[in-house]
Scaffold this motif. Structure first.
Motif, PDB file in Angstrom:
ATOM      1  N   TYR A 127       0.846  -1.189   0.000  1.00  0.00           N
ATOM      2  CA  TYR A 127       0.000   0.000   0.000  1.00  0.00           C
ATOM      3  C   TYR A 127       0.882   1.240   0.000  1.00  0.00           C
ATOM      4  O   TYR A 127       1.978   1.237   0.562  1.00  0.00           O
ATOM      5  N   SER A 130      -1.775   8.427  -0.595  1.00  0.00           N
ATOM      6  CA  SER A 130      -2.043   9.295  -1.750  1.00  0.00           C
ATOM      7  C   SER A 130      -1.043  10.443  -1.835  1.00  0.00           C
ATOM      8  O   SER A 130      -0.966  11.123  -2.854  1.00  0.00           O
ATOM      9  N   HIS A 133       1.003   9.746  -4.826  1.00  0.00           N
ATOM     10  CA  HIS A 133       0.328   9.476  -6.094  1.00  0.00           C
ATOM     11  C   HIS A 133       0.337  10.720  -6.970  1.00  0.00           C
ATOM     12  O   HIS A 133       0.097  11.831  -6.491  1.00  0.00           O
ATOM     13  N   THR A 136      -2.901  13.704  -7.551  1.00  0.00           N
ATOM     14  CA  THR A 136      -3.784  13.540  -6.397  1.00  0.00           C
ATOM     15  C   THR A 136      -3.587  14.706  -5.448  1.00  0.00           C
ATOM     16  O   THR A 136      -2.463  15.012  -5.050  1.00  0.00           O
ATOM     17  N   LYS A 145      -5.079   9.277   1.790  1.00  0.00           N
ATOM     18  CA  LYS A 145      -5.787   8.028   1.528  1.00  0.00           C
ATOM     19  C   LYS A 145      -4.783   6.912   1.263  1.00  0.00           C
ATOM     20  O   LYS A 145      -3.662   7.159   0.809  1.00  0.00           O
ATOM     21  N   LYS A 147      -3.857   3.417  -0.749  1.00  0.00           N
ATOM     22  CA  LYS A 147      -4.191   2.746  -1.994  1.00  0.00           C
ATOM     23  C   LYS A 147      -3.300   1.530  -2.189  1.00  0.00           C
ATOM     24  O   LYS A 147      -2.103   1.571  -1.953  1.00  0.00           O
ATOM     25  N   GLN A 148      -3.918   0.415  -2.610  1.00  0.00           N
ATOM     26  CA  GLN A 148      -3.141  -0.785  -2.889  1.00  0.00           C
ATOM     27  C   GLN A 148      -2.375  -0.611  -4.198  1.00  0.00           C
ATOM     28  O   GLN A 148      -2.888  -0.081  -5.171  1.00  0.00           O
TER      29      GLN A 148
END
Length: 278
Positions: A127, A130, A133, A136, A145, A147-148
């Motif tokens: 994981y 965010s 990312h 984002t 957040k 995220k996998q």
């Protein structure tokens, strides 16, 4: 999140992400003694009642850890030493105790956690937050957040115990012994072709180290964050922010990168959480 099971025929396990909070009551213990004479009864009646006492074992000795005069044998006091000894001798005795604990931790980790070199076969689910990312925006003050990343990785993990070569004479039994950690990806015929993202994540995960490359018994000093307690353990490693900084403070940071692993084990199953701060 990483977890797996040990043995050639171990089953693969479902993955999960857990947040566990444990509350441990602080023990408050005292000495309870049984006696039939009147004097003893008066003395016992004046003592504090121990709420943790087991009526089935009335003669057990208890220690009140809240007593400010109580000291544990951890090298913080001289209560176990001859007052006529020199400071150098006292420190040498303390270091001897610390070294024996290092050896105990080293042996326990290899036997109970690494299972003396047996293989663990399991899945790693990776994981990221965010924060890392692209495209984002969490917004000011918002919680990142999770995220996998890609599909779960199938991994074989095992430990190895080695003897390193040294021209120096050993000062204690484990001075030249080290523990190595080996991890590699395995692929089932049913997996099919892997995407470029999957292959990239596998390469990244296999290149990350969460403990010293060669773990010595001295690495199990508590302040470094490497230890095992009961069926749980922690290991870690870090890269100092500035090269050439004081090696005596290497475990205190600040770090350019820091990685730690927390694990818990039950019989042949092991659940691990690897944390990467970079």
């Amino acid at each position: 999140v990483r977890h797996g099971s040990v043995g050639a025929h171990a089953h693969q396990n479902a993955h999960a992400m857990l947040s566990v909070t444990t509350t441990v009551a602080k023990p408050s213990l005292l000495v309870l003694m049984g006696s039939s004479d009147d004097g003893a009864e008066e003395e016992s009646s004046s003592k504090e009642i121990n709420p943790y006492a087991d009526p089935n074992y009335p003669d057990l000795e208890f220690v009140n850890y809240d007593d400010p005069e109580y000291q544990v044998d951890q090298g913080v006091g001289d209560e176990f030493f001859d007052p006529d000894s020199t400071e150098e001798r006292i420190e040498a005795m303390r270091e001897e105790r610390r070294m024996r604990n290092d050896e105990f931790q080293f042996e326990t980790y290899y036997k109970e956690i690494l299972k003396e070199g047996q293989e663990y076969k399991g899945e790693w689910t990776v994981y990221t937050t965010s924060t890392f990312h692209d495209n984002t925006d969490d917004g000011l003050g918002s919680i990142p957040k999770i995220k996998q990343v890609a599909k779960p990785l199938k991994v074989i993990s095992k430990g190895e115990r080695i003897e390193i070569e040294s021209s120096k004479a050993s000062t204690h039994r484990l001075e030249h012994q080290r523990l190595l950690h080996h991890e590699k990806i395995f692929t089932d015929s049913e997996d099919g072709e892997k995407s470029p993202e999957q292959l990239k994540q596998e390469e990244i995960s296999m290149s990350m180290k969460f403990c010293p490359t060669e773990m010595s018994s001295g690495d199990f000093r508590g302040h470094q964050g490497i230890m095992c307690v009961g069926n749980g353990y922690t290991i870690c490693t870090g890269i100092k922010l500035m090269e050439g900084s004081d090696n005596d403070l290497a475990h205190e940071g600040p770090f350019a990168e820091y990685r730690s692993e927390l694990g818990i084990q039950f019989e042949e199953l092991r659940f691990r959480v690897k944390l990467d701060y970079a």
